[in-house]
Write a protein that holds these residues in place. Structure first.
Motif, PDB file in Angstrom:
ATOM      1  N   PRO A   1       0.819  -1.228   0.000  1.00  0.00           N
ATOM      2  CA  PRO A   1       0.000   0.000   0.000  1.00  0.00           C
ATOM      3  C   PRO A   1       0.847   1.269   0.000  1.00  0.00           C
ATOM      4  N   LEU A   2       2.015   1.201   0.625  1.00  0.00           N
ATOM      5  CA  LEU A   2       2.897   2.362   0.697  1.00  0.00           C
ATOM      6  C   LEU A   2       3.279   2.863  -0.697  1.00  0.00           C
ATOM      7  N   TYR A   3       3.701   1.924  -1.556  1.00  0.00           N
ATOM      8  CA  TYR A   3       4.163   2.325  -2.886  1.00  0.00           C
ATOM      9  C   TYR A   3       2.992   2.590  -3.821  1.00  0.00           C
ATOM     10  N   VAL A   4       1.905   1.841  -3.653  1.00  0.00           N
ATOM     11  CA  VAL A   4       0.699   2.138  -4.416  1.00  0.00           C
ATOM     12  C   VAL A   4       0.235   3.550  -4.061  1.00  0.00           C
ATOM     13  N   GLY A   5       0.392   3.895  -2.773  1.00  0.00           N
ATOM     14  CA  GLY A   5       0.028   5.229  -2.316  1.00  0.00           C
ATOM     15  C   GLY A   5       0.842   6.309  -3.018  1.00  0.00           C
ATOM     16  N   VAL A   6       2.130   6.055  -3.206  1.00  0.00           N
ATOM     17  CA  VAL A   6       2.983   7.028  -3.901  1.00  0.00           C
ATOM     18  C   VAL A   6       2.490   7.203  -5.338  1.00  0.00           C
ATOM     19  N   LEU A   7       2.163   6.071  -5.971  1.00  0.00           N
ATOM     20  CA  LEU A   7       1.689   6.137  -7.353  1.00  0.00           C
ATOM     21  C   LEU A   7       0.378   6.924  -7.417  1.00  0.00           C
ATOM     22  N   TRP A   8      -0.526   6.626  -6.491  1.00  0.00           N
ATOM     23  CA  TRP A   8      -1.819   7.299  -6.474  1.00  0.00           C
ATOM     24  C   TRP A   8      -1.645   8.801  -6.237  1.00  0.00           C
TER      25      TRP A   8
ATOM     26  N   SER B   1       0.900  10.559  -6.987  1.00  0.00           N
ATOM     27  CA  SER B   1       1.450  11.140  -8.217  1.00  0.00           C
ATOM     28  C   SER B   1       0.352  11.358  -9.248  1.00  0.00           C
ATOM     29  N   VAL B   2      -0.520  10.342  -9.393  1.00  0.00           N
ATOM     30  CA  VAL B   2      -1.620  10.439 -10.358  1.00  0.00           C
ATOM     31  C   VAL B   2      -2.506  11.625  -9.986  1.00  0.00           C
ATOM     32  N   TRP B   3      -2.771  11.758  -8.696  1.00  0.00           N
ATOM     33  CA  TRP B   3      -3.633  12.835  -8.212  1.00  0.00           C
ATOM     34  C   TRP B   3      -3.018  14.206  -8.519  1.00  0.00           C
ATOM     35  N   LEU B   4      -1.734  14.370  -8.204  1.00  0.00           N
ATOM     36  CA  LEU B   4      -1.077  15.650  -8.469  1.00  0.00           C
ATOM     37  C   LEU B   4      -1.020  15.931  -9.969  1.00  0.00           C
ATOM     38  N   ALA B   5      -0.773  14.887 -10.773  1.00  0.00           N
ATOM     39  CA  ALA B   5      -0.688  15.079 -12.226  1.00  0.00           C
ATOM     40  C   ALA B   5      -2.058  15.435 -12.789  1.00  0.00           C
ATOM     41  N   MET B   6      -3.121  14.832 -12.225  1.00  0.00           N
ATOM     42  CA  MET B   6      -4.484  15.137 -12.689  1.00  0.00           C
ATOM     43  C   MET B   6      -4.842  16.575 -12.346  1.00  0.00           C
ATOM     44  N   LEU B   7      -4.491  16.958 -11.125  1.00  0.00           N
ATOM     45  CA  LEU B   7      -4.760  18.334 -10.691  1.00  0.00           C
ATOM     46  C   LEU B   7      -4.032  19.325 -11.608  1.00  0.00           C
ATOM     47  N   THR B   8      -2.772  19.007 -11.900  1.00  0.00           N
ATOM     48  CA  THR B   8      -1.975  19.852 -12.792  1.00  0.00           C
ATOM     49  C   THR B   8      -2.642  19.964 -14.161  1.00  0.00           C
TER      50      THR B   8
ATOM     51  N   SER C   1       4.142  15.265 -16.067  1.00  0.00           N
ATOM     52  CA  SER C   1       3.876  15.610 -14.666  1.00  0.00           C
ATOM     53  C   SER C   1       3.948  14.372 -13.794  1.00  0.00           C
ATOM     54  N   LEU C   2       3.362  13.292 -14.298  1.00  0.00           N
ATOM     55  CA  LEU C   2       3.290  12.061 -13.513  1.00  0.00           C
ATOM     56  C   LEU C   2       4.680  11.553 -13.156  1.00  0.00           C
ATOM     57  N   GLY C   3       5.591  11.584 -14.112  1.00  0.00           N
ATOM     58  CA  GLY C   3       6.916  11.021 -13.860  1.00  0.00           C
ATOM     59  C   GLY C   3       7.944  12.062 -13.468  1.00  0.00           C
ATOM     60  N   ASN C   4       7.463  13.248 -13.072  1.00  0.00           N
ATOM     61  CA  ASN C   4       8.400  14.341 -12.842  1.00  0.00           C
ATOM     62  C   ASN C   4       9.329  14.079 -11.662  1.00  0.00           C
ATOM     63  N   ILE C   5      10.579  14.465 -11.806  1.00  0.00           N
ATOM     64  CA  ILE C   5      11.557  14.270 -10.739  1.00  0.00           C
ATOM     65  C   ILE C   5      11.993  15.602 -10.107  1.00  0.00           C
ATOM     66  N   PRO C   6      12.439  16.593 -10.898  1.00  0.00           N
ATOM     67  CA  PRO C   6      13.005  17.786 -10.248  1.00  0.00           C
ATOM     68  C   PRO C   6      12.004  18.622  -9.457  1.00  0.00           C
ATOM     69  N   VAL C   7      10.775  18.734  -9.933  1.00  0.00           N
ATOM     70  CA  VAL C   7       9.831  19.627  -9.253  1.00  0.00           C
ATOM     71  C   VAL C   7       9.501  19.144  -7.835  1.00  0.00           C
ATOM     72  N   PRO C   8       9.088  17.877  -7.649  1.00  0.00           N
ATOM     73  CA  PRO C   8       8.847  17.434  -6.273  1.00  0.00           C
ATOM     74  C   PRO C   8      10.109  17.470  -5.419  1.00  0.00           C
TER      75      PRO C   8
ATOM     76  N   ARG D   1       9.713  15.961   0.630  1.00  0.00           N
ATOM     77  CA  ARG D   1       8.864  15.454   1.709  1.00  0.00           C
ATOM     78  C   ARG D   1       7.758  14.566   1.175  1.00  0.00           C
ATOM     79  N   SER D   2       7.173  14.957   0.042  1.00  0.00           N
ATOM     80  CA  SER D   2       6.183  14.069  -0.541  1.00  0.00           C
ATOM     81  C   SER D   2       6.719  13.591  -1.876  1.00  0.00           C
ATOM     82  N   GLU D   3       7.040  12.326  -1.915  1.00  0.00           N
ATOM     83  CA  GLU D   3       7.658  11.768  -3.106  1.00  0.00           C
ATOM     84  C   GLU D   3       6.634  11.503  -4.178  1.00  0.00           C
ATOM     85  N   MET D   4       7.050  11.689  -5.425  1.00  0.00           N
ATOM     86  CA  MET D   4       6.228  11.225  -6.535  1.00  0.00           C
ATOM     87  C   MET D   4       6.919   9.999  -7.123  1.00  0.00           C
ATOM     88  N   ILE D   5       6.198   9.312  -7.993  1.00  0.00           N
ATOM     89  CA  ILE D   5       6.685   8.023  -8.466  1.00  0.00           C
ATOM     90  C   ILE D   5       8.039   8.169  -9.174  1.00  0.00           C
TER      91      ILE D   5
END
Lengths: 303, 363
Positions: A76-83, A85-92, A236-243, A250-254
């Motif tokens: 659930p921890l890693y699924v949570g990270v994916l979710w 990320s999806v949420w932030l990318a959708m919002l974006t 956005s979903l796979g972004n590394i530098p911005v997060p 503090r909040s990791e994206m996938i």
């Protein structure tokens, strides 16, 4: 138009031209296909294969097939990270659509030819500077000692500097800033292509503006909307530098999670499994995209 | 997709898979490779900006050997280069102690002949008592230090910052203005030390407790930062951060209010070392290089330019006292460093530790 000089009857000429064109097409495509096979298909194959092996100490890959990485990725921890990320990318994506649509409409239909060129150059202007540097610029703007806080304090609006950085809002801000042009451009291209007479015809036939927009304009620009959404959502979903920079880690994206598996912890098999998960998700998205496009084309034909 | 292309794709993927499987078949070499005599070119793996610029020149003047330097971005990168290359590709590698220990345990570095490194006499006696390599049998130490709290004395009101729990459960003066390191071995350090566990633990229950405590602490953090934490102190964005002693000095250089403290719960000891990877054909010349690197002026360069402490007594004693005054943590004596817990290679336990660290970052 130049005169047809072909001695063959039109249908035969078309058939002959067709097969010649097919051969020519294959020839023209060959370099791209070879490139694709070597630099996309091959590495992807390696990633897929690696995902089902064991990771050893210091980045070694132990060649024993295992499903352990899959099991771990479903934690659930890693699924949570994916979710997350999806949420932030959708919002974006949603924010980019809301901001980008009026801009695209204005540029495509209201601006004069000269202003239009100027505005389009302005839209792509940020791409002339490195994305990382532009992201760092936001740190300068938003940090506690930064320009924004300085202005707010100077105007007496706040007493204490606000914590504008290192949270999800800052991440979404950075992503919207970075990828807004990728929404505006396809929207602009789609809107610009619409013949204004079509809308006029709809109005003449008694459609109210809203109905004309919904039943005539919207189906025509759906391909642009879908393309813009995909262009924004995917990076956005796979972004590394911005997060990393604006989220303070503090909040990791996938993307960060995957990046760390490859560079820091050197657990390539687990990293590959996460890549695989991301790829499955993106493929589902592309299937959805083609489905929406096909539907919109049908609506366009039926209506 | 065309049937032919699809078949070609399958073939490509299958070939790739085979290549991967084949790559693992390489056998392990043991024993000493045939040696090359006379002046040679030594291949050195080191970190960027970590050795004096004129080192190669001086070394060549002295011994006739030339250097070919390959930069690594991290210890993991260094290990990957050593393990991925043909044995004998690298003659010298700079690595941090737990990684050195791992290589020694795996018999992947050459044993040293102390008689060929007379400058070992320049080291503090403590430098021969390091648990990862007692007696410097396989490595020579280059620099050493610890991790602690780097803080702005002038921005925390009357709060005394001297323990890891000040970072984990900060009071109002510190809340939201704390950063921690997010490199695996250091990410869990504040929690492990506060809970009284070893930094080298791989016990699932202890790690879980540390993970829980670290995740709780995230809500009062400004963020994780292992690269620019000292700049955040200089700008005042952060007022207390977990940081390496040497790097804290980079902040102190800009603002004398930035201080360093070893937390009361204790901290870690890290040592950057030089080793000769197994398979080198230039063992003799590599010894010459190690001896050269232990000359006082090279250690002094590290202390003055990197602001790291060095285990080289002769070099430390040659330092300008003003430097120690400006950067008080440079004066931490070797005995105090050795009281800290040495970071050890976790071997098989590494993945449990890594997993725990990933959980904190993801949680």
């Amino acid at each position: 138009m130049p005169q047809q000089a072909s001695p063959l009857p039109p249908s035969a000429a078309a058939a002959e031209g067709g097969s010649r064109r097919a051969r020519l097409g294959a020839l023209v495509l060959a370099p791209a296909l070879v490139w694709w096979a070597i630099f996309l298909a091959l590495p992807m194959g390696l990633v897929l294969a690696t995902a089902f092996f064991k990771g050893g100490a210091y980045g070694a890959i132990i060649y024993e097939p295992t499903l352990r990485n899959l099991e771990r990725a479903l934690d659930p921890l890693y699924v949570g990270v994916l979710w997350h990320s999806v949420w932030l990318a959708m919002l974006t994506t949603a924010i980019c659509l809301v901001l980008g649509y009026p801009a695209a409409v204005y540029i495509a239909t209201r601006a004069s030819a000269r202003t239009r060129t100027l505005l389009l150059v302005l839209v792509i202007l940020p791409f002339w500077t490195n994305f990382l540097i532009r992201t760092y610029a936001w740190i300068v703007l938003l940090n506690r000692e930064g320009v924004v806080n300085g202005a707010l304090e100077g105007l007496g609006i706040v007493d204490e500097p606000l914590s504008l950085l290192y949270n999800d809002a800052a991440v979404v801000l950075g992503l919207v800033y970075g990828y807004l042009p990728l929404m505006i451009l396809p929207l602009y291209a789609a809107i610009e292509r619409i013949n204004p007479e079509v809308l006029e015809a709809a109005t003449d036939l008694g459609a109210r503006p809203l109905r004309a927009l919904r039943t005539v304009m919207l189906p025509l620009i759906i391909p642009g909307i879908v393309a813009g959404c995909v262009f924004v959502f995917v990076p956005s979903l796979g972004n590394i530098p911005v997060p990393e920079l604006l989220g303070g880690g503090r909040s990791e994206m996938i993307g960060n999670l995957i990046n760390r598996q490859f560079l820091t912890t050197r657990d390539w098999p687990f990293g590959s499994m996460l890549v695989l998960a991301l790829m499955v998700l993106l493929m589902a998205l592309l299937v959805l995209q083609s489905f929406v496009l096909r539907r919109s084309r049908q609506v366009g034909v039926d209506g | 997709m065309n049937q032919g292309i699809r078949r070609a794709l399958v073939a490509v993927v299958a070939a790739a898979t085979l290549a991967v499987v084949a790559a693992c078949g390489g056998g392990e070499e043991s024993g000493t490779a045939a040696q090359e005599a006379g002046p040679v070119t030594l291949s050195v793996l080191t970190f960027n900006d970590y050795i004096p610029e004129n080192l190669a020149e001086e070394f060549e003047k002295k011994t006739g050997n030339t250097l070919e330097i390959t930069y690594i971005t991290s210890n993991e990168d260094g290990i990957a280069k050593i393990e991925g290359a043909e044995p004998g590709t690298y003659d010298i590698a700079f690595l941090t102690s737990p990684f050195t220990q791992g290589l020694i345990a795996a018999d992947k570095v050459e044993a040293l002949d102390g008689s060929k490194i007379p400058n070992l006499a320049n080291l503090y006696p403590e430098a021969a008592e390091l648990a990862y390599d007692p007696g410097n049998a396989h490595s020579v130490p280059y620099s050493w230090g610890t991790t602690g709290i780097c803080w702005r004395q002038d921005l925390v009101g009357d709060t005394v910052v001297d323990s890891w729990s000040d970072l984990l459960t900060p009071d109002d003066n510190l809340k939201g203005k704390v950063t921690m390191l997010d490199e695996d071995r250091w990410l869990l350090e504040p929690a492990l030390k506060t809970l009284g566990f070893s930094l080298n633990t791989t016990d699932a229950d202890e790690l879980q407790q540390a993970v829980d405590l670290s995740i709780q602490a995230k809500s009062t953090l400004l963020g994780y930062d292992a690269e620019t934490f000292y700049s955040k102190l200089v700008s005042g964005e952060a007022v207390a951060v977990q940081g390496w002693d040497g790097w804290c000095n980079y902040g102190t250089a800009e603002d004398a209010n930035i201080q360093f403290v070893i937390p009361s719960e204790g901290s870690d000891l890290w040592v950057d070392t030089l080793v000769i990877p197994k398979g080198s054909t230039h063992i003799e010349q590599a010894h010459q290089f190690m001896d050269f690197i232990l000359e006082p002026q090279n250690g002094q360069w590290v202390a003055e330019n990197i602001l790291y402490k060095v285990p080289n007594k002769a070099a430390m004693e040659a330092l300008d006292p003003a430097l120690l005054e400006q950067f008080p943590n440079m004066a931490i004596p070797p005995a105090t460093l050795l009281e800290q817990e040495a970071l050890e290679d976790l071997g098989e336990g590494q993945s449990a530790f890594t997993d725990a660290a990933s959980k904190v970052k993801a949680g």
